[in-house]
Design a protein around this motif. Structure first.
Motif, mmCIF file in Angstrom:
data_model
loop_
_atom_site.group_PDB
_atom_site.id
_atom_site.type_symbol
_atom_site.label_atom_id
_atom_site.label_comp_id
_atom_site.label_asym_id
_atom_site.label_seq_id
_atom_site.Cartn_x
_atom_site.Cartn_y
_atom_site.Cartn_z
ATOM 1 N N ARG A 71 0.259 6.180 -13.964
ATOM 2 C CA ARG A 71 -0.663 7.116 -14.616
ATOM 3 C C ARG A 71 -0.031 8.504 -14.762
ATOM 4 O O ARG A 71 -0.213 9.187 -15.748
ATOM 5 N N GLU A 87 6.560 2.215 -4.994
ATOM 6 C CA GLU A 87 5.215 1.630 -5.022
ATOM 7 C C GLU A 87 5.251 0.253 -4.337
ATOM 8 O O GLU A 87 5.966 -0.631 -4.787
ATOM 9 N N SER A 129 0.400 11.362 -5.384
ATOM 10 C CA SER A 129 -0.958 11.585 -5.884
ATOM 11 C C SER A 129 -1.940 10.539 -5.343
ATOM 12 O O SER A 129 -1.781 9.338 -5.609
HETATM 13 C C1 SAM Z 1 -5.132 5.484 -5.572
HETATM 14 S S1 SAM Z 1 -3.576 4.807 -5.965
HETATM 15 C C2 SAM Z 1 -2.828 6.215 -6.776
HETATM 16 C C3 SAM Z 1 -1.750 5.823 -7.742
HETATM 17 C C4 SAM Z 1 -1.102 6.981 -8.493
HETATM 18 N N1 SAM Z 1 -0.380 7.868 -7.599
HETATM 19 C C5 SAM Z 1 -2.136 7.744 -9.283
HETATM 20 O O1 SAM Z 1 -2.471 8.880 -8.926
HETATM 21 O O2 SAM Z 1 -2.606 7.177 -10.274
HETATM 22 C C6 SAM Z 1 -2.755 4.783 -4.383
HETATM 23 C C7 SAM Z 1 -1.401 4.118 -4.428
HETATM 24 O O3 SAM Z 1 -0.713 4.376 -3.195
HETATM 25 C C8 SAM Z 1 0.045 3.239 -2.897
HETATM 26 N N2 SAM Z 1 0.415 3.226 -1.480
HETATM 27 C C9 SAM Z 1 -0.339 2.827 -0.426
HETATM 28 N N3 SAM Z 1 0.376 2.898 0.706
HETATM 29 C C10 SAM Z 1 1.606 3.361 0.375
HETATM 30 C C11 SAM Z 1 2.799 3.619 1.100
HETATM 31 N N4 SAM Z 1 2.865 3.413 2.419
HETATM 32 N N5 SAM Z 1 3.881 4.072 0.431
HETATM 33 C C12 SAM Z 1 3.824 4.276 -0.906
HETATM 34 N N6 SAM Z 1 2.716 4.039 -1.648
HETATM 35 C C13 SAM Z 1 1.629 3.579 -1.023
HETATM 36 C C14 SAM Z 1 -0.881 2.096 -3.285
HETATM 37 O O4 SAM Z 1 -0.208 0.860 -3.407
HETATM 38 C C15 SAM Z 1 -1.466 2.614 -4.580
HETATM 39 O O5 SAM Z 1 -0.713 2.234 -5.698
#
Ligand code: SAM
Length: 272
Positions: A71, A87, A129
């Motif tokens: 996004r 990711e 984010s």
């Molecule tokens: C609410 S989404 C936000 C996605 C994007 N940053 C946005 O703002 O559209 C949260 C994301 O964090 C990722 N996530 C969760 N734990 C994580 C980790 N330990 N390291 C990296 N990413 C992680 C999830 O897989 C998910 O894709």
């Protein structure tokens, strides 16, 4: 308890409650939601993208921690140097890969791993984010972002956790208080404890979570509350929603739900 310990405890207790309600934690918790994180990288009406762009210098490289479906990573890739998207969710990575391909964006590389496990080179700017809410080891997570940013870290965090709009419904359906995930008020003391001096910028409130129909609201909220079709809990949820949902000309929302307010938490690293 220190701010870092308090944060870790809030995440642990929330995850424990979630696991108890849903039975088994799926390997990829984003499968049913990943498609919602697809967005047109060429959109021109996204104030968050414009704000992030204004903070990046021409040609700078970006590391997007928890990039989801791209996004933010994909529109930013149109105007910065290379982007590395870290990711862990396979379904999110699939959306990111497909969208990059669909729009012919070739300067994004995807590292399918959690941030603490990922092996990546530093970048000029590290973006993260709406990820931190679920990170138990927040100290290590933030320190690694800090070490990987040559110039600046930009974290986007809501004032209260993204699903707080259904916490009241959780209580009515499951008969127990929902343990809240930490958000901005807990994040700032964590940074302070790490010796990081950050600047907070409030962004415009986002629209309330809205649905096209009662059925769509019921399905989405059921997933968020870990309620399965055909169960007693689903019967309770339906009765609760009949009172809690409002219909304004075919647009459905939870009565009294706050509009989420994101903030950018930024700090310079100066290659620390
Ligand atoms: C609410 S989404 C936000 C996605 C994007 N940053 C946005 O703002 O559209 C949260 C994301 O964090 C990722 N996530 C969760 N734990 C994580 C980790 N330990 N390291 C990296 N990413 C992680 C999830 O897989 C998910 O894709």
């Amino acid at each position: 308890m220190s701010a870092i310990e308090t944060w870790g405890e809030m995440v642990r207790v929330e995850h424990e409650q979630s696991d108890r309600m849903r039975g088994v934690r799926p390997t990829d918790t984003w499968t049913q939601f990943a498609s919602q994180f697809k967005a047109d990288p060429h959109r021109t009406d996204d104030a968050v993208v414009e704000e992030l762009r204004s903070r990046m210098m021409h040609g700078e490289t970006l590391l997007d921690v928890g990039a989801g479906g791209g996004r933010l990573a994909l529109p930013l890739a149109l105007t910065c140097g290379t982007v590395t998207a870290v990711e862990p969710s396979p379904s999110m990575c699939a959306v990111l890969r497909e969208t990059a391909q669909e729009y012919g964006i070739a300067n994004v590389s995807i590292v399918e791993a959690g941030w603490l496990e990922a092996s990546v080179e530093p970048a000029d700017v590290v973006l993260c984010s709406h990820v931190v809410y679920v990170i138990e080891d927040i100290g290590a997570f933030v320190r690694k972002m800090d070490r990987h940013a040559r110039r600046m870290v930009l974290a986007i965090v809501f004032r209260s956790s993204p699903l707080s709009y259904v916490y009241g419904l959780w209580e009515q359906v499951h008969g127990e208080t929902r343990h809240a995930l930490p958000a901005l008020p807990q994040f700032l003391p964590v940074l302070e404890e790490l010796g990081i001096s950050a600047e907070v910028t409030e962004l415009a409130e986002q629209p309330r979570r809205e649905f096209d129909s009662f059925e769509q609201a019921r399905e989405t909220i059921a997933r968020q509350l870990y309620v399965s079709p055909g169960t007693e809990a689903m019967g309770r949820l339906e009765r609760v929603l009949e009172r809690a949902l409002q219909d304004e000309g075919g647009v459905w929302s939870v009565e009294g739900a706050q509009r989420p307010r994101p903030c950018i938490v930024a700090w310079e690293t100066g290659g620390r």
